[in-house]
Design a protein around this motif. Structure first.
Motif, mmCIF file in Angstrom:
data_model
loop_
_atom_site.group_PDB
_atom_site.id
_atom_site.type_symbol
_atom_site.label_atom_id
_atom_site.label_comp_id
_atom_site.label_asym_id
_atom_site.label_seq_id
_atom_site.Cartn_x
_atom_site.Cartn_y
_atom_site.Cartn_z
ATOM 1 N N GLN A 97 0.857 -1.071 -0.069
ATOM 2 C CA GLN A 97 0.052 0.096 0.259
ATOM 3 C C GLN A 97 0.730 1.224 0.151
ATOM 4 O O GLN A 97 2.008 1.195 0.340
ATOM 5 N N LEU A 98 0.129 2.315 -0.333
ATOM 6 C CA LEU A 98 1.112 3.503 -0.499
ATOM 7 C C LEU A 98 0.582 4.616 0.589
ATOM 8 O O LEU A 98 -0.339 4.621 1.012
ATOM 9 N N PRO A 99 1.663 5.345 0.937
ATOM 10 C CA PRO A 99 1.352 6.626 1.881
ATOM 11 C C PRO A 99 0.334 7.412 1.392
ATOM 12 O O PRO A 99 0.199 7.587 0.208
ATOM 13 N N PHE A 100 -0.054 8.479 2.289
ATOM 14 C CA PHE A 100 -1.092 9.687 1.706
ATOM 15 C C PHE A 100 0.122 10.351 0.765
ATOM 16 O O PHE A 100 1.287 10.415 1.242
ATOM 17 N N VAL A 101 -0.573 11.069 -0.130
ATOM 18 C CA VAL A 101 0.153 12.122 -0.862
ATOM 19 C C VAL A 101 -0.345 13.341 -0.603
ATOM 20 O O VAL A 101 -1.787 13.652 -0.931
ATOM 21 N N GLU A 102 0.417 14.396 -0.150
ATOM 22 C CA GLU A 102 0.150 15.822 -0.107
ATOM 23 C C GLU A 102 0.493 16.831 -1.407
ATOM 24 O O GLU A 102 1.418 16.345 -1.954
ATOM 25 N N SER A 103 -0.480 17.835 -1.578
ATOM 26 C CA SER A 103 -0.082 18.663 -2.675
ATOM 27 C C SER A 103 -0.789 19.984 -2.602
ATOM 28 O O SER A 103 -1.503 19.945 -1.385
ATOM 29 N N GLY A 104 -0.388 20.905 -3.135
ATOM 30 C CA GLY A 104 -0.918 22.201 -2.954
ATOM 31 C C GLY A 104 -0.030 23.362 -2.233
ATOM 32 O O GLY A 104 -0.494 24.324 -2.041
ATOM 33 N N GLY A 105 0.915 22.872 -1.835
ATOM 34 C CA GLY A 105 2.056 23.917 -0.956
ATOM 35 C C GLY A 105 2.495 24.812 -2.165
ATOM 36 O O GLY A 105 2.199 24.822 -3.296
ATOM 37 N N GLY A 106 3.179 25.929 -1.431
ATOM 38 C CA GLY A 106 3.822 27.015 -2.432
ATOM 39 C C GLY A 106 4.121 28.193 -1.246
ATOM 40 O O GLY A 106 4.242 28.171 -0.209
ATOM 41 N N LEU A 107 4.491 29.216 -2.100
ATOM 42 C CA LEU A 107 4.886 30.487 -1.428
ATOM 43 C C LEU A 107 3.952 31.321 -1.570
ATOM 44 O O LEU A 107 3.248 31.628 -2.635
ATOM 45 N N VAL A 108 3.313 31.955 -0.455
ATOM 46 C CA VAL A 108 2.344 32.940 -0.484
ATOM 47 C C VAL A 108 2.639 34.163 0.584
ATOM 48 O O VAL A 108 3.229 33.860 1.476
ATOM 49 N N GLN A 109 2.061 35.378 0.378
ATOM 50 C CA GLN A 109 2.333 36.447 1.162
ATOM 51 C C GLN A 109 1.524 36.444 2.248
ATOM 52 O O GLN A 109 0.439 35.715 2.210
ATOM 53 N N PRO A 110 2.053 36.992 3.406
ATOM 54 C CA PRO A 110 1.047 37.235 4.781
ATOM 55 C C PRO A 110 -0.379 37.465 4.274
ATOM 56 O O PRO A 110 -0.598 38.481 3.433
ATOM 57 N N GLY A 111 -1.453 37.216 4.805
ATOM 58 C CA GLY A 111 -2.690 37.343 4.630
ATOM 59 C C GLY A 111 -3.308 36.694 3.464
ATOM 60 O O GLY A 111 -4.397 36.417 3.408
ATOM 61 N N GLY A 112 -2.639 35.583 2.795
ATOM 62 C CA GLY A 112 -2.880 34.980 1.759
ATOM 63 C C GLY A 112 -3.498 33.723 1.973
ATOM 64 O O GLY A 112 -3.696 33.242 3.367
ATOM 65 N N SER A 113 -3.838 32.847 0.946
ATOM 66 C CA SER A 113 -4.780 31.616 1.227
ATOM 67 C C SER A 113 -3.986 30.476 0.482
ATOM 68 O O SER A 113 -3.289 31.003 -0.585
ATOM 69 N N LEU A 114 -4.123 29.314 0.826
ATOM 70 C CA LEU A 114 -3.821 28.205 0.071
ATOM 71 C C LEU A 114 -4.647 26.827 0.624
ATOM 72 O O LEU A 114 -5.108 26.944 1.522
ATOM 73 N N THR A 115 -4.838 26.055 -0.455
ATOM 74 C CA THR A 115 -5.652 24.949 -0.194
ATOM 75 C C THR A 115 -4.699 23.788 -0.489
ATOM 76 O O THR A 115 -4.124 23.685 -1.485
ATOM 77 N N LEU A 116 -4.533 22.838 0.584
ATOM 78 C CA LEU A 116 -3.655 21.779 0.740
ATOM 79 C C LEU A 116 -4.661 20.461 0.203
ATOM 80 O O LEU A 116 -5.622 20.273 0.817
ATOM 81 N N SER A 117 -4.103 19.543 -0.507
ATOM 82 C CA SER A 117 -4.927 18.343 -0.572
ATOM 83 C C SER A 117 -4.154 17.172 -0.241
ATOM 84 O O SER A 117 -3.159 16.979 -0.420
ATOM 85 N N CYS A 118 -5.071 16.140 0.169
ATOM 86 C CA CYS A 118 -4.348 14.913 0.723
ATOM 87 C C CYS A 118 -5.206 13.615 -0.107
ATOM 88 O O CYS A 118 -6.256 13.555 0.026
ATOM 89 N N GLU A 119 -4.330 12.842 -1.043
ATOM 90 C CA GLU A 119 -4.828 11.841 -1.638
ATOM 91 C C GLU A 119 -4.505 10.587 -0.817
ATOM 92 O O GLU A 119 -3.362 10.459 -0.454
ATOM 93 N N THR A 120 -5.627 9.750 -0.478
ATOM 94 C CA THR A 120 -5.560 8.849 0.495
ATOM 95 C C THR A 120 -5.889 7.295 -0.212
ATOM 96 O O THR A 120 -5.821 6.440 0.654
#
Length: 122
Positions: A1-24
């Motif tokens: 079996q495989l571990p979970f896989v994360e995605s969606g990270g990056g560089l953002v300015q203070p006050g900004g938003s990001l959405t991370l996703s986890c594939e299970t």
């Protein structure tokens, strides 16, 4: 079996938003919660949030309460972490992990993936 896989990270300015996703879908051991954890250089690992797989109950660290929202899509086998009003202190590698309990106290070691880097900087 495989571990979970994360995605969606990056560089953002203070006050900004990001959405991370986890594939299970590649992880076949039964689990009861999915936790998001983060670790910054020189700091202890922190549990950011937890979502119970059965009823979707959620918990958050005080440091992210009101700014982060975790959600799951059981049909797609994904867990998202919506992060708003990001601060420099949110900078870390973020991991999603399968848990043996609904509150994400105990994790399956073999569910840890590579993580995704979130950097908050101007």
């Amino acid at each position: 079996q495989l571990p979970f896989v994360e995605s969606g990270g990056g560089l953002v300015q203070p006050g900004g938003s990001l959405t991370l996703s986890c594939e299970t879908s590649g992880f076949t051991t039964k689990y009861y919660g999915v936790g998001w954890f983060r670790q910054a250089p020189g700091k202890e690992r922190e549990r950011v949030s937890c979502i119970a797989w059965d009823d979707g109950g959620t918990e958050y660290a005080d440091s992210v309460m009101g700014r982060f929202t975790v959600s799951r899509d059981n049909a797609k086998n994904t867990v998202d972490l919506q992060m708003n009003s990001l601060k420099p202190e949110d900078t870390a590698v973020y991991y999603c992990v399968a848990s043996l309990d609904r509150r994400c106290i105990t994790q399956y070691g073999h569910s840890w993936g590579q993580g995704t880097q979130v950097s908050v900087s101007s």
